[in-house]
Design a protein around this motif. Structure first.
Motif, mmCIF file in Angstrom:
data_model
loop_
_atom_site.group_PDB
_atom_site.id
_atom_site.type_symbol
_atom_site.label_atom_id
_atom_site.label_comp_id
_atom_site.label_asym_id
_atom_site.label_seq_id
_atom_site.Cartn_x
_atom_site.Cartn_y
_atom_site.Cartn_z
ATOM 1 N N UNK A 98 114.414 10.833 60.735
ATOM 2 C CA UNK A 98 115.264 10.407 61.852
ATOM 3 C C UNK A 98 116.442 11.371 61.990
ATOM 4 N N UNK A 99 117.016 11.480 63.200
ATOM 5 C CA UNK A 99 118.292 12.193 63.299
ATOM 6 C C UNK A 99 118.388 13.339 64.281
ATOM 7 N N UNK A 100 117.872 13.167 65.501
ATOM 8 C CA UNK A 100 118.041 14.243 66.488
ATOM 9 C C UNK A 100 119.507 14.461 66.821
ATOM 10 N N UNK A 101 120.322 13.407 66.580
ATOM 11 C CA UNK A 101 121.753 13.515 66.896
ATOM 12 C C UNK A 101 122.546 14.204 65.790
ATOM 13 N N UNK A 102 121.896 14.509 64.657
ATOM 14 C CA UNK A 102 122.621 15.070 63.515
ATOM 15 C C UNK A 102 122.749 16.599 63.628
ATOM 16 N N UNK A 103 123.616 17.156 62.763
ATOM 17 C CA UNK A 103 123.968 18.587 62.841
ATOM 18 C C UNK A 103 122.847 19.479 62.317
#
Lengths: 321, 338
Positions: B279-284
């Motif tokens: 998960x984590x398309x919004x992460x850096x």
């Protein structure tokens, strides 16, 4: 799409919607359930949805008990629909679901796509509010599989319904959730068990202690949500009494009331009186506000946040009436 | 569909082109992306791919032997339908390797208009049993289903065994305690939900305020939590707030933790899971780098020798550092019941 004010005043096709009673979403003891439906049989409600839709561990009523209640309600002139579980995970839940879907005597309400799959091709089924029918193409595809009635998803607005009604396939009935605490979310976790510091597999069915669910407030004491086992509901009851004239114009066929521990019979009577011109919308709105455990809301219908209460609309509808 | 000899695929998120390249460089078998609008469930400002970036990303991934999936996994209403239909056409014309879809209507459109395009059922489609997966397989020929994070390992095994298509599960990242696609909490408070808008607890509704009691976090004026100076205040995702039930104030729904199933990899492989999703398309890009690298190493180690596989301390440490709430959990996977 036509704005509300442009609605045709000479629309003679608008007919009076029927009233339905949704499934009991809480865990009540057996006697209370029997007594509840004994009273419901005497009300002017047209359609009654029966069965456990929230948690497969709630087994105080067996399948034959539900069928017995169904027969009693049918005898009282009600159309009975058997509702099914909303979250299907275990194989045991799937087997039970298959049993219900094989019942040929009553219509079935699907609340999970597993049920939709099992009911596809059968004479006619209903989809409950947790089936995501958000556009016309979805509605058409399900209609081609045997859908006969759909409950409009609770987070969508009247403008979306207006668009969808224009493309509605032949013979499909539209039902709208008009009164009750809104079913907002489902989890694998039981929040009632969590509150009592119990594991879900040793939950002791403590949800039976909360006939209207367990209130969850913010840290500044504002009623916010309601814990009902694996389901999370709104604390405010959705109340669309001020919008029933709008729904008639949109060709909504059925208005759904969701059971609560107290006053469900009065609530049905208020909606019925209002639908048949025996009570004003304002009087009904005031009475319903008093009967709701922690206030009312209608924001979703008006295109806003679900928890909001668009009161200006109440004045508008009443001046049109 | 159980094929326990198959190599599990590593599916990594990318919110922008640098992240996509980093994921590819660090061993992602596939990268999933979204377009710059509400057609995907990470509809955040400054995130996602325009036409040129998507083209560049797909070319880069394909040159390096990785696949690209495009998530079009929110639910269109009639007024926005065209945008979703355009997104499907756009992705198909870009030559992506699969679409990740949730809505029945959009899936029907994609299957009819692009019959050769591979379709995956998104986690937002809420399919928790073989019976519901069969609906999408029978009607639209989906070739993979991503299952919600609510299933236990035993249930995953059973779904893998009986599903008509291979199964992808979440391995790591932020944890939804509610069944995806069936949670309206965000729109109840803000008017926007993952289903309708592609975001949960959207940033535009967030308010932070220093008070004598501490740092208050609100969502459209509803108090989600209040943190004293010693507590770290996380983003006010509303199911992760502290609320009052019967005079107890606590995380009534979910602790702010992350999911990490690294310890379960041999069992997931044995169950026949086809792919592990991060998960984590919004992460850096830094998160994407750590997570891709560590998960690549873990999947390779598990594939080589599942019986003696053990997550290395250095992997877990690297993951802890990028976890939300810096605390990880096996989520529902370890549930003993049913």
């Amino acid at each position: 799409m036509a704005p509300i004010t442009a609605r045709g005043s000479n629309n003679m096709s608008a007919s009076t919607p029927k009233l339905s009673l949704g499934p009991i979403l809480y865990y009540w003891d057996r006697d209370s359930v029997y007594e509840f439906y004994r009273q419901i049989a005497q009300t002017p409600v047209d359609i009654v949805y029966l069965g456990e839709t929230v948690c497969s561990k709630r087994r105080l009523l067996r399948d034959q008990d539900w069928l017995e209640i169904a027969a009693q309600l049918e005898q009282a002139g009600k159309q009975v629909v058997l509702s099914t579980l909303t979250l299907i995970e275990a194989n045991s839940e799937l087997s039970k679901l298959k049993n219900i879907c094989n019942n040929e005597q009553y219509m079935i309400e699907a609340n999970d796509m597993a049920a939709v799959n099992l009911l596809s091709g059968k004479p006619g089924f209903v989809t409950g509010p947790a089936i995501n029918i958000y556009n016309s193409r979805t509605l058409q595809l399900l209609a081609s599989q045997g859908l006969r009635r759909w409950v409009f998803p609770v987070e969508l607005s009247r403008d979306t319904l207006a668009d969808m009604q224009q493309q509605r396939p032949e013979g499909i009935e539209t039902e709208v959730f008009v009164y009750g605490r809104l079913p907002l979310a489902f989890s694998a976790r039981c929040f009632t068990a969590r509150h009592h510091n119990l594991q879900k597999d040793d939950c002791q069915l403590r949800c039976i202690e909360d006939a209207d669910g367990m209130l969850m407030s913010t840290r500044e004491e504002a009623p916010f949500l309601v814990i009902n086992g694996i389901q999370t509901q709104s604390a405010k009851s959705c109340n669309l009494i001020s919008d029933i004239e709008d729904m008639k114009q949109l060709g909504v066929d059925i208005l759904r009331i969701s059971p609560q521990a107290k006053s469900t019979v009065e609530i049905i009577n208020i909606f019925h009186a209002c639908l048949h011109g025996k009570k004003s919308v304002q009087a009904a709105a005031i009475e319903l506000e008093a009967l709701s455990p922690t206030g009312t809301c209608n924001g979703y219908w008006h295109g806003g946040a679900g928890m909001e209460l668009a009161e200006q609309h109440l004045n508008k509808t009443s001046s049109e009436a | 569909m159980n094929d326990s000899n198959r190599k599990m695929e590593l599916v990594c998120p990318a919110g922008n082109l640098p992240s996509l390249k980093i994921a590819v460089n660090n061993g992602a078998d596939a990268v999933y992306i979204g377009f710059k609008d509400d057609t995907n469930a990470r509809h955040f400002a400054g995130l996602n791919f325009n036409d040129q970036r998507a083209r560049d990303g797909i070319a880069y991934a394909h040159q390096h032997g990785s696949k690209v999936f495009v998530a079009i996994n929110t639910y269109p209403q009639p007024s926005g339908w065209q945008r979703w239909q355009d997104a499907v056409d756009h992705a198909a014309q870009l030559g992506v390797d699969a679409l990740i879809l949730a809505d029945i209507g959009i899936m029907d459109y994609a299957a009819e208009r692009w019959p050769d395009l591979r379709l995956h059922l998104s986690v937002q489609g809420s399919a928790t049993s073989q019976e519901s997966i069969d609906f999408y397989h029978r009607n639209f020929g989906i070739q993979r289903a991503v299952v919600p994070r609510v299933l236990s390992l035993k249930q995953i095994k059973s779904v893998c065994e009986n599903s008509p298509v291979p199964i992808e599960v979440f391995g790591f990242g932020s944890l939804c305690v509610m069944v995806e696609g069936r949670c309206l909490l965000s729109s109840y408070v803000t008017g926007q939900s993952p289903n309708t808008f592609g975001a949960c607890s959207p940033a535009s509704a967030v308010q932070w305020k220093e008070t004598d009691a501490g740092l208050e976090t609100r969502l459209n004026n509803v108090l989600i939590d209040c943190h004293t100076k010693d507590e770290s205040a996380g983003y006010p995702t509303l199911c992760k707030g502290r609320f009052k039930v019967n005079n107890n104030t606590y995380h009534a729904m979910e602790e702010p933790t992350s999911l990490n199933t690294m310890a379960l990899l041999p069992e997931l492989q044995q169950a026949g899971v086809a792919a592990i999703k991060i998960e984590g398309r919004q992460r850096s890009p830094a998160y994407i780098e750590q997570v891709s690298k560590v998960w690549r190493a873990a999947l390779d180690a598990c594939q080589r020798d599942p019986e003696n596989y053990q997550p290395q301390a250095s992997w877990l440490e690297a993951l802890e550092q990028v976890s939300e709430g810096t605390q990880t959990t096996l989520g529902a996977y370890h549930r003993p019941w049913q």
